[in-house]
Design an enzyme around this catalytic site. Structure first.
Site, short mmCIF file in Angstrom:
data_model
loop_
_atom_site.label_atom_id
_atom_site.label_comp_id
_atom_site.label_asym_id
_atom_site.label_seq_id
_atom_site.Cartn_x
_atom_site.Cartn_y
_atom_site.Cartn_z
N CYS B 115 0.89 -1.16 0.00
CA CYS B 115 0.00 0.00 0.00
C CYS B 115 0.92 1.20 0.00
CB CYS B 115 -0.90 -0.01 1.23
SG CYS B 115 -1.84 1.52 1.41
N CYS B 118 -0.70 4.42 2.13
CA CYS B 118 -0.81 4.36 3.60
C CYS B 118 -0.28 3.02 4.06
CB CYS B 118 -2.21 4.69 4.10
SG CYS B 118 -3.60 3.88 3.30
N SER B 119 -1.13 2.10 4.49
CA SER B 119 -0.61 0.84 5.02
C SER B 119 -1.69 -0.22 5.02
CB SER B 119 -0.09 1.06 6.44
OG SER B 119 -1.08 1.74 7.20
N CYS B 120 -2.60 -0.17 4.05
CA CYS B 120 -3.72 -1.11 3.99
C CYS B 120 -3.23 -2.55 4.00
CB CYS B 120 -4.53 -0.84 2.72
SG CYS B 120 -5.19 0.83 2.69
#
Lengths: 218, 213
Positions: B115, B118-120
């Site tokens: 991701c 962000c950090s999905c």
């Protein structure tokens, strides 16, 4: 927003720390922050607004402070913004108003059950037909905008092929403004050489989910 | 109500930058304290959530999904057709499993997930994301030089093996189905699941080893 968070393809970072321990949490506060984020949020906060708040963290903090610290700062900012608590209340740890209610205590199985209920869906019915079809070649927008968006800089003004149609999903750019508008969503595959030039391996590709308004027929 | 006003948020961030204690543990403590005061959080519930994610919800869920896909062709077909439904069938629905897509490695291709914005991450089946997954180093580089990043993880690929990077820019989440190792025909699903590493389901591990578990 062309912010510090839009990291794809940027140079100057690395290497990756591949020897990190496998434990889920590396400090107590990480687990507590994760748990707080599962159980408490400011009313009417959307996932996209929350992400945008995180993107707006000062660049030096975004890059240098620990990951779950950025979650703490994002949640704190979202709650101060929405009037859940004030900066003074946060700093003193004392509420100036009586609680509006009290959450119920849950046991282990209760948490498992709540967790199962969090498989949220973001697809919505729309009336307009999809503009593009699987197999079609598309060109992505050349420009971003100052708000929240999910078209990363590295994938702008690039030609790709639609590999999947995913239905109409809540449009992130509007979600960050508190609006729920669905738009057709596609998985678009880009050849690595289209994104990065001839030094990339011609066999490689990068796929992204892109909303219809990010795309034009090519 | 949220303001949805980025300028207001920027001011709040600047204030927090100079007024909050530097130690992240103290920042989280301050947040928990005021939420308890407001009646929005119970500390014992927080304890339970941490316990659940430390004990029950983690990559072993994903490993069981992969093992079942290896052992049961009908399940694999269902998983590839609708990942969300398939993990729900196993009782593994949860955060970020609402739009789950499984992608399968083959001798000719390798999949890896990121991701960049962000950090999905598919929490419901892989638990907490490793820290490296959330770093600028991984997010910036794996889309641009996936082979170099994979080499750092010890994954060496021939030039002919196609690398497919999946950047999770919307609410779809990805599970990589690694290749089933040879000479595992006699293994039960539980035994197979023990061979499946967390990194192999993200795509930063490829050749699973028998007896490494």
């Amino acid at each position: 927003m062309d912010g510090i968070h839009d990291l794809g393809g940027k140079l100057g970072y690395g290497p990756v720390d591949v020897n990190e321990p496998e434990e889920p949490f590396h400090a107590d506060y990480e687990g507590r922050m994760w748990a707080i984020s599962r159980t408490a949020r400011a009313p009417s906060v959307t996932i996209d607004w929350w992400r945008h708040i995180r993107e707006l963290i000062m660049a030096e903090d975004y890059l240098n402070r620990p990951y779950f610290d950025s979650w703490a700062q994002t949640t704190i900012a979202s709650m101060i913004d929405a009037g859940v608590f004030s900066i003074e209340e946060l700093e003193s740890g004392i509420s100036q108003t009586p609680p509006l209610g009290q959450v119920k205590v849950v046991d282990y199985d209760g948490v498992l059950k709540q967790n199962t209920g969090m498989a949220f869906r973001f697809d919505r019915p729309v009336e307009e037909p999809a503009k593009f079809a699987v197999g079609q070649t598309v060109l992505t927008n050349a420009k971003g905008h100052s708000g929240h968006t999910r078209l990363p800089e590295y994938a702008r003004a690039k030609v790709g092929v639609i590999t999947h149609y995913r239905g109409a999903h809540v449009f992130a750019d509007d979600g960050a403004k508190g609006l729920e508008n669905a738009q057709h969503l596609y998985t678009v595959s880009f050849k690595a050489i289209e994104l990065w030039g001839d030094t990339a391996n011609p066999n490689d590709s990068v796929s992204l989910e892109l909303w219809e308004s990010y795309l034009a027929a090519n | 109500m949220p303001s949805f006003d980025p300028k207001k948020i920027t001011k709040i961030h600047q204030h927090l930058h100079s007024h909050l204690p530097s130690d992240p543990a103290l920042r989280v403590k301050a947040l928990e304290t005021i939420l308890v005061e407001k009646g929005m959080v119970k500390s014992e519930n927080i304890d339970k959530w941490v316990e659940v994610y430390a004990d029950d919800i983690g990559p072993k869920r994903g490993a069981h999904v992969v093992a079942r896909a290896w052992a049961d062709p009908d399940f694999k077909a269902r998983l590839l057709a609708d990942g969300s439904k398939a993990v729900d069938e196993m009782g593994f629905a949860g955060p970020a499993s609402g739009h789950l897509k499984a992608v399968e490695n083959t001798p000719e291709s390798h999949n890896v997930v990121v991701c960049t914005l962000c950090s999905c991450y598919p929490f419901a089946i892989l638990g907490m994301a490793p820290n490296w997954y959330k770093t600028a180093a991984y997010r910036s580089r794996v889309v641009r030089e996936p082979r170099a990043v994979l080499a750092e993880f010890g994954v060496e690929l021939s030039e002919d093996t196609a690398v497919h990077v999946w950047d999770s820019t919307a609410e779809l989440r990805y599970l990589v189905i690694p290749e089933r190792p040879a000479r595992t025909e006699d293994m039960s699903q539980d035994e197979l699941a023990k061979l499946v590493t967390r990194n192999s389901m993200i795509g930063t591990d490829r050749d699973l080893k028998i007896g490494s578990a």
